[in-house]
Enzyme design. Structure first.
Site, PDB file in Angstrom:
ATOM      1  N   ARG A 286      42.618  -9.427 -14.096  1.00 39.92           N
ATOM      2  CA  ARG A 286      43.053 -10.626 -13.371  1.00 39.92           C
ATOM      3  C   ARG A 286      42.409 -11.871 -13.959  1.00 39.92           C
ATOM      4  O   ARG A 286      41.192 -11.916 -14.165  1.00 39.92           O
ATOM      5  CB  ARG A 286      42.669 -10.494 -11.895  1.00 39.92           C
TER       6      ARG A 286
ATOM      7  N   GLU B 290      27.314  12.645  12.011  1.00 43.78           N
ATOM      8  CA  GLU B 290      26.095  13.416  11.768  1.00 43.78           C
ATOM      9  C   GLU B 290      24.836  12.640  12.147  1.00 43.78           C
ATOM     10  O   GLU B 290      23.773  12.834  11.553  1.00 43.78           O
ATOM     11  CB  GLU B 290      26.020  13.851  10.299  1.00 43.78           C
TER      12      GLU B 290
ATOM     13  N   THR C 132      28.030   6.714  11.686  1.00 38.90           N
ATOM     14  CA  THR C 132      27.619   7.401  12.922  1.00 38.90           C
ATOM     15  C   THR C 132      27.895   8.899  12.879  1.00 38.90           C
ATOM     16  O   THR C 132      27.374   9.634  13.720  1.00 38.90           O
ATOM     17  CB  THR C 132      28.314   6.791  14.155  1.00 38.90           C
TER      18      THR C 132
ATOM     19  N   GLY D 112      36.494  17.256  16.189  1.00 40.74           N
ATOM     20  CA  GLY D 112      37.546  17.514  15.218  1.00 40.74           C
ATOM     21  C   GLY D 112      38.152  18.892  15.386  1.00 40.74           C
ATOM     22  O   GLY D 112      37.450  19.863  15.683  1.00 40.74           O
TER      23      GLY D 112
ATOM     24  N   THR E  65      28.697  17.147  20.334  1.00 40.78           N
ATOM     25  CA  THR E  65      28.615  15.800  20.903  1.00 40.78           C
ATOM     26  C   THR E  65      29.251  15.723  22.285  1.00 40.78           C
ATOM     27  O   THR E  65      30.340  16.252  22.511  1.00 40.78           O
ATOM     28  CB  THR E  65      29.302  14.793  19.972  1.00 40.78           C
TER      29      THR E  65
ATOM     30  N   SER F 106      23.523  11.278  20.490  1.00 40.36           N
ATOM     31  CA  SER F 106      22.421  11.647  19.604  1.00 40.36           C
ATOM     32  C   SER F 106      21.349  12.472  20.304  1.00 40.36           C
ATOM     33  O   SER F 106      20.583  13.167  19.641  1.00 40.36           O
ATOM     34  CB  SER F 106      21.776  10.381  19.017  1.00 40.36           C
TER      35      SER F 106
ATOM     36  N   ASP G 162      23.687   8.654  14.228  1.00 44.81           N
ATOM     37  CA  ASP G 162      23.638   7.216  13.999  1.00 44.81           C
ATOM     38  C   ASP G 162      22.551   6.900  12.973  1.00 44.81           C
ATOM     39  O   ASP G 162      21.445   7.450  13.026  1.00 44.81           O
ATOM     40  CB  ASP G 162      23.347   6.502  15.322  1.00 44.81           C
TER      41      ASP G 162
ATOM     42  N   GLY H  88      43.791 -11.387  -1.979  1.00 47.28           N
ATOM     43  CA  GLY H  88      44.859 -10.965  -1.080  1.00 47.28           C
ATOM     44  C   GLY H  88      45.459  -9.636  -1.481  1.00 47.28           C
ATOM     45  O   GLY H  88      45.903  -8.854  -0.628  1.00 47.28           O
TER      46      GLY H  88
END
Length: 666
Positions: free
Chosen positions: A327, A447, A445, A195, A156, A162, A449, A424
């Site tokens: 809950r 590999e 996104t 990475g 990239t 892309s 978009d 919450g």
């Protein structure tokens, strides 16, 4: 086991004769784990062993957490779970299907660890394996597999995310020294979001435009040192991408190259090579076909990201359903105690269709993972000719692209809805939603978009993977379709002939009875009709634009939304088809009954979500549309008593839920 404060209410069904099935949770998990159950069990045990990393992600500094993630990845590599797809002679397991199963399961835990594994073993190691030859394998693979040699996948660029064919990094061959000279030619040609680049990477597989003898030969991959003794290699500039929305245990960075020289052998030469004298040689003459063949070998990364998104969804839905079974809120059915959240019809409507879609996508992912294994393990080679193998690869690339898009979009939607469904409490970091949301957001996104990937799906549909498939860009696709009759386009997809055989199960406007809603043939027919009709409409619009003398680029731009709709319709049909076929192969019994309820819920929820389209095109009457809504509510009520067992069957280790206030102590 699901935790409840009270016994589940009896299932409600408007029709007599319904008997609530019993869900055998271990049997369900075994079904989902499939042939790689042992591999998945190994990964789960490793996740539990490294549970603390989920806490470390919140409490450590970015620098410390990066080191922590690296250590975990190397420790996991020692178990063999990260190298199952590599050849046994280099320390791997020799089983591509097992490697995909291991990676998907790893997504139940910390996602920085997952992505670090993906970068090191999937992208970097996978590129060396798939694009290199014996000289690269023997030199690098054993060290990559063990984690001794950390590396990057440098494709990239800042300006061409892309559009890989337009990369600005250039590798020029110098015949005098038998070296390639790697250069970043302009500001937007820096490698970005890479990475392992910022801290840990020593080597990078760099994708660059190859120039030999003054002639450009397109994008090729090279092994390039980026660090020597922990410092940037000569001519290499490295910059840290810094803090991200999530995945901060992964050291993403930027790379620039200033006349970096690497030996001729640094070219990953499976599909093309350069001789010492500077002659370019390749068995694939067409440059576009060569480029797409090269990228096609890297499809496993796309499959892995889709599977990771689906498995992250399992964590979210498990937390939310378990919470809804504990809950209580408001005195709805009794003055003595408040109602469990999952007893409310609206809460069922919010969560149970997401659970059903998670199962559907799991089975769809199982199909594409099996295809990857067959294609890349040579299973297809024995009984098929070269043309058939090529066609299988193209269809795999398309299906992998579409499944990845649907799986990662599902993760984004599911995690958000489940967070809201936990109120919450779901906003507290200890309850995992903060990390799940932040870490999976980029999957849409990664590999590729998702919208770009769906355009690849559409190209395959509209051209039926014609021999010119690799050579076509989007505008070439427009010209190709315009040269055919619309009927030819539809006939080539195989959808039309299938529909003609079952046209009688598709009711028209006058049909307003409930009969058939739970018939899988009816459900599939509705999905197939939408696919056929949408695809035909795209073909007509493309052809009409060209017939009017419009520029192909302008034509494509005008119908781009329609192209995406056709691709989505196709993929939704494949997902449902995978689920239905899985159910047809399952022995009769309670487990099949329970999973069929989920299948019906998934199918009808999809029709309901797009009811406007079906109404507009005469496939639903108003009465039948209302009947589908009633049926969905009925299915939710039937699934309510099974919900706890169905999320337990997903096989998420309790330690990975890490939400004691929501689901109870592990």
């Amino acid at each position: 086991m699901a935790t409840t404060d009270a016994a589940a209410p009896p299932a409600h069904d408007d029709r007599p004769g319904y008997r609530q099935p019993h869900v055998d949770v271990p049997a369900l998990t075994a079904l989902l784990d499939g042939r790689h159950a042992g591999v998945r069990a190994l990964v789960r045990s490793q996740l539990v062993e490294h549970t603390q990393v989920l806490v470390d992600a919140e409490e450590m500094t970015t620098e410390a957490f990066r080191e922590r993630v690296r250590d975990v990845v190397v420790e996991m590599a020692a178990t063999g779970q990260t190298a199952m797809g590599f050849p046994t002679e280099y320390g791997g397991g020799g089983d591509i299907g097992a490697s995909l199963a291991a990676f998907e399961t790893l997504a139940l835990g910390d996602l920085s660890v997952l992505v670090k594994v993906g970068v090191q073993f999937g992208l970097f190691g996978g590129a060396v394996l798939q694009l290199g030859t014996a000289r690269h394998h023997e030199r690098y693979l054993a060290d990559i597999v063990s984690g001794r040699l950390m590396g990057c996948f440098a494709m990239t660029e800042t300006g061409h995310g892309s559009n890989v064919q337009a990369l600005g990094t250039v590798a020029t061959y110098d015949a005098g020294t038998e070296e390639f000279v790697i250069t970043t030619t302009r500001d937007d040609a820096s490698k970005d979001y890479i990475g392992n680049a910022a801290v840990h990477g020593e080597l990078a597989v760099v994708f660059a435009q190859l120039v030999v003898g003054g002639e450009s030969r397109g994008v090729h991959a090279f092994v390039v040192p980026i660090r020597v003794d922990g410092r940037p290699a000569p001519g290499v500039r490295i910059e840290d991408d810094g803090l991200k929305m999530g995945l901060n245990g992964v050291d993403n960075g930027r790379l620039w190259f200033s006349e970096v020289r690497v030996p001729r052998e640094a070219l990953l030469n499976r599909f093309a090579d350069v001789t010492a004298d500077g002659d370019y040689v390749s068995e694939i003459e067409n440059p576009n076909k060569r480029f797409f063949t090269m990228l096609g070998t890297l499809v496993q990364g796309r499959v892995c990201v889709g599977g990771a998104g689906i498995n992250a969804s399992k964590v979210a839905i498990a937390i939310a359903v378990r919470y809804a079974l504990r809950r209580r809120q408001f005195e709805a059915g009794s003055e003595a105690e408040e109602e469990l959240l999952l007893d409310y019809g609206l809460h069922q409507r919010r969560l149970l269709p997401l659970l059903a879609r998670t199962y559907a996508l799991h089975f769809a992912q199982e199909v594409v993972a099996g295809q990857v294994h067959d294609v890349f393990s040579g299973v297809l080679d024995a009984g098929a000719g070269p043309g058939e193998v090529d066609l299988a690869r193209r269809r795999l690339e398309s299906r992998a692209a579409g499944t990845k898009a649907l799986g990662t979009w599902h993760a984004t939607r599911t995690i958000q809805e489940c967070r809201e469904a936990c109120g919450g409490a779901g906003y507290l970091a200890v309850n995992r939603f903060a990390a799940l949301k932040a870490d999976t957001d980029v999957f849409t996104t990664f590999e590729g978009d998702n919208h770009v990937l769906l355009q690849l799906v559409a190209k395959g549909l509209l051209t039926d993977y014609a021999s010119e498939f690799e050579e076509m860009d989007q505008f070439g696709m427009v010209r190709f379709v315009a040269a055919l009759s619309v009927g030819t386009v539809i006939e080539r997809t195989g959808v039309h002939a299938w529909l003609e055989r079952i046209r009688d199960v598709l009711p028209g406007d006058e049909w307003d009875q409930d009969a058939g809603l739970l018939d899988p043939d009816y459900q599939l027919a509705m999905y197939r009709y939408r696919e056929e009709h949408t695809l035909a409409a795209v073909a007509r619009r493309l052809k009409r634009g060209i017939d009017r003398g419009m520029n192909p680029g302008a034509v494509f731009s005008r119908v781009q939304d329609h192209v995406i709709a056709a691709a989505r319709a196709h993929m939704e049909r494949l997902v449902l088809e995978a689920y239905v076929e899985k159910m047809r192969a399952l022995p009769d019994g309670d487990l099949k009954v329970a999973l069929n309820l989920l299948c019906d819920l998934h199918a009808l929820t999809g029709i309901e979500a797009d009811r406007a389209w079906f109404l507009e095109h005469g496939r639903l009457s108003a009465q039948r549309s209302k009947a589908i809504t009633r049926e969905i509510s009925s299915l939710c009520r039937k699934l309510r008593p099974l919900a706890g067992d169905l999320v337990d069957g997903l096989g998420v280790p309790p330690e990975m839920l890490r939400a004691p206030a929501l689901v109870g102590e592990a």
